[in-house]
Motif scaffolding. Sequence first.
Motif, PDB file in Angstrom:
ATOM      1  N   LYS A  26       0.831  -1.207   0.000  1.00 25.81           N
ATOM      2  CA  LYS A  26       0.000   0.000   0.000  1.00 25.81           C
ATOM      3  C   LYS A  26       0.864   1.254   0.000  1.00 25.81           C
ATOM      4  O   LYS A  26       0.400   2.336  -0.366  1.00 25.81           O
ATOM      5  CB  LYS A  26      -0.935   0.008   1.209  1.00 25.81           C
ATOM      6  CG  LYS A  26      -1.934  -1.147   1.253  1.00 25.81           C
ATOM      7  CD  LYS A  26      -2.767  -1.255  -0.010  1.00 25.81           C
ATOM      8  CE  LYS A  26      -3.783  -0.157  -0.135  1.00 25.81           C
ATOM      9  NZ  LYS A  26      -4.635  -0.330  -1.335  1.00 25.81           N
ATOM     10  N   THR A  27       2.120   1.110   0.421  1.00 28.63           N
ATOM     11  CA  THR A  27       3.048   2.237   0.400  1.00 28.63           C
ATOM     12  C   THR A  27       3.692   2.399  -0.966  1.00 28.63           C
ATOM     13  O   THR A  27       3.734   3.504  -1.528  1.00 28.63           O
ATOM     14  CB  THR A  27       4.135   2.049   1.477  1.00 28.63           C
ATOM     15  OG1 THR A  27       3.508   1.969   2.761  1.00 28.63           O
ATOM     16  CG2 THR A  27       5.115   3.212   1.469  1.00 28.63           C
ATOM     17  N   THR A  28       4.195   1.312  -1.535  1.00 33.53           N
ATOM     18  CA  THR A  28       4.803   1.410  -2.865  1.00 33.53           C
ATOM     19  C   THR A  28       3.777   1.813  -3.919  1.00 33.53           C
ATOM     20  O   THR A  28       4.147   2.325  -4.980  1.00 33.53           O
ATOM     21  CB  THR A  28       5.445   0.070  -3.268  1.00 33.53           C
ATOM     22  OG1 THR A  28       4.455  -0.968  -3.239  1.00 33.53           O
ATOM     23  CG2 THR A  28       6.578  -0.295  -2.322  1.00 33.53           C
ATOM     24  N   SER A  29       2.503   1.608  -3.622  1.00 30.96           N
ATOM     25  CA  SER A  29       1.448   1.926  -4.592  1.00 30.96           C
ATOM     26  C   SER A  29       1.396   3.405  -4.927  1.00 30.96           C
ATOM     27  O   SER A  29       1.022   3.779  -6.047  1.00 30.96           O
ATOM     28  CB  SER A  29       0.081   1.476  -4.059  1.00 30.96           C
ATOM     29  OG  SER A  29      -0.004   0.078  -3.999  1.00 30.96           O
ATOM     30  N   TYR A  30       1.735   4.291  -3.958  1.00 30.47           N
ATOM     31  CA  TYR A  30       1.643   5.724  -4.251  1.00 30.47           C
ATOM     32  C   TYR A  30       3.003   6.311  -4.666  1.00 30.47           C
ATOM     33  O   TYR A  30       3.092   7.497  -4.994  1.00 30.47           O
ATOM     34  CB  TYR A  30       1.053   6.505  -3.069  1.00 30.47           C
ATOM     35  CG  TYR A  30       1.901   6.560  -1.810  1.00 30.47           C
ATOM     36  CD1 TYR A  30       3.034   7.358  -1.723  1.00 30.47           C
ATOM     37  CD2 TYR A  30       1.538   5.832  -0.686  1.00 30.47           C
ATOM     38  CE1 TYR A  30       3.791   7.415  -0.572  1.00 30.47           C
ATOM     39  CE2 TYR A  30       2.283   5.879   0.483  1.00 30.47           C
ATOM     40  CZ  TYR A  30       3.411   6.676   0.534  1.00 30.47           C
ATOM     41  OH  TYR A  30       4.161   6.726   1.690  1.00 30.47           O
ATOM     42  N   LEU A  32      -4.110  12.307  -4.329  1.00 27.34           N
ATOM     43  CA  LEU A  32      -3.686  11.158  -5.128  1.00 27.34           C
ATOM     44  C   LEU A  32      -2.990  10.104  -4.274  1.00 27.34           C
ATOM     45  O   LEU A  32      -3.219   8.907  -4.421  1.00 27.34           O
ATOM     46  CB  LEU A  32      -2.745  11.625  -6.246  1.00 27.34           C
ATOM     47  CG  LEU A  32      -3.382  12.451  -7.367  1.00 27.34           C
ATOM     48  CD1 LEU A  32      -2.314  13.100  -8.238  1.00 27.34           C
ATOM     49  CD2 LEU A  32      -4.314  11.614  -8.216  1.00 27.34           C
ATOM     50  N   PHE A  33      -2.140  10.534  -3.349  1.00 33.07           N
ATOM     51  CA  PHE A  33      -1.394   9.592  -2.526  1.00 33.07           C
ATOM     52  C   PHE A  33      -2.239   8.992  -1.412  1.00 33.07           C
ATOM     53  O   PHE A  33      -2.020   7.860  -0.989  1.00 33.07           O
ATOM     54  CB  PHE A  33      -0.166  10.283  -1.927  1.00 33.07           C
ATOM     55  CG  PHE A  33       0.841  10.758  -2.936  1.00 33.07           C
ATOM     56  CD1 PHE A  33       0.876  10.220  -4.222  1.00 33.07           C
ATOM     57  CD2 PHE A  33       1.756  11.747  -2.632  1.00 33.07           C
ATOM     58  CE1 PHE A  33       1.797  10.650  -5.167  1.00 33.07           C
ATOM     59  CE2 PHE A  33       2.684  12.188  -3.557  1.00 33.07           C
ATOM     60  CZ  PHE A  33       2.707  11.648  -4.828  1.00 33.07           C
ATOM     61  N   SER A  34      -3.215   9.760  -0.918  1.00 35.92           N
ATOM     62  CA  SER A  34      -3.984   9.302   0.250  1.00 35.92           C
ATOM     63  C   SER A  34      -4.839   8.078  -0.051  1.00 35.92           C
ATOM     64  O   SER A  34      -5.161   7.304   0.855  1.00 35.92           O
ATOM     65  CB  SER A  34      -4.875  10.434   0.773  1.00 35.92           C
ATOM     66  OG  SER A  34      -5.922  10.737  -0.138  1.00 35.92           O
TER      67      SER A  34
END
Length: 479
Positions: A188-192, A414-416
């Motif tokens: 979920k972190t690398t996704s943004y 976008l990142f949230s």
Amino acid sequence: MIKSNVLKTILLAVVILLSTFIPPPDGLSREAWILAGIYLSAIVGLVIKPYPEPVIMLVAVALTCFTITQFADSPVKSMDVLSGYASGTTWLVFSAFTLSAAFVTTGLGKRLAYWFILKFGNTTLRLGYVTALLDLVLAPATPSNTARAGGVVFPIINSIAMVLGSTPKESPCKAGRYLMVNVYMVTKTTSYMFLTGFAGNALALQLISDIFHIHISWIGWMLAGAPLGLLMLCIIPYICYKVSAPEIKRIDNIGIANDGLKNLGPMNNKEKGLVVVFIAALLGWIFSRHLGLNESSVAIIAMGSALLFNIISWSDVQQNKGGWNTLIWYGGIIGLSATLSKVGFFRWLADFLSAHLDFLSAGNMTIVIIVFLSVLVRYFFASGGAYVAAMVPVFATVGLVTGTAPVLLALAILFSNSYGGCITHYGGAAGPIIFASGYNDIKSWWTIGTFVALCTFLVHMVLGIPWWEFLLQHGMLQS
């Protein structure tokens, strides 16, 4: 199940009928009001899922085309509704999906995993960081959490847990509970961190661009998200380690890795070819402006090269259901959104919100409030794509009417979406796969997820906003 789907379908029909029979509000045409009802019905359908996403979107596209033909003075044409299928965003995601499937079919993903385990994974804590490193390497060309975390990382980590004697029923706390929840928090972190790290990123950027009229390049997205993501990747395995402390501290990483690499055999030509295509795609995205290409063109060239040199076959592409599903429903939602924009719906929504949100003013505090609300709302969505389609235009429009810096707000929103999905075990497609392995309980998962989401939120608000301002001032977001 059939009865439930019938009730859900009736609910979707009621939403459309209400927009048909209830007069439109002041300032909005009847056509725009009905089209908005169809769009809302489609969004609700993506959440409650009486049918697969592509079916819902195709029906919504068909109804929209039919509605447009009933208004002789309509500012849009039926072909405008289909514009999403000609969108570079749609093809960027589809092409990246194809590359991500290649990591599974060629075995390169597994080889990378075992190599990292061999070099760095001699303790369970360091194995958590190996997971982060592997996910980070795969993320730029893997827009599917299911393919990346569920298809490559999870099976290997699950096997390691079994080798360590950690089973879901008898001994989950030996190692499995920590390792499994860490897989999800990391992905979920690398996704943004990359535009192509999650399929919803490109869709969200397209929807926000229609409202803010801004452009963020692939390299600009990476510069904005990667430093913050790297910081969180240094923290997340340790957080998971402390909350779900494994009983086993050291592991025989050499034996595990050598066995895995032995089963894979020597590196084959397809794997070598994929390495070349993958690196070329990354360089293409980074230097796309200098090459006279856009991100979508680079992705299509990479996909074509992989097919031309038989790194993947056309049958592999045909079997990639996730890619085809995304092509159909992303293209549909982008077309519907563009149609609503042309009939003036978002302009009317901005005026309506402006009249009722006069307590919000331009400034970074508005960004903090909007993003915090977006993280809370994300809790209710089991699909990142559904959240993007439903809420990103709303939050973007709220920010627009306050006069807040559009690029800063866009990046924050976008990142949230990605880190907001950390909280629950259903916040993304990989979550149910990992949770279903049986190692984790809801309490520890949600505790870790909430802590990771709040930490990420604070990092983005305290460090991210000044960093994005710096990038914006130096013209590095659209490079």
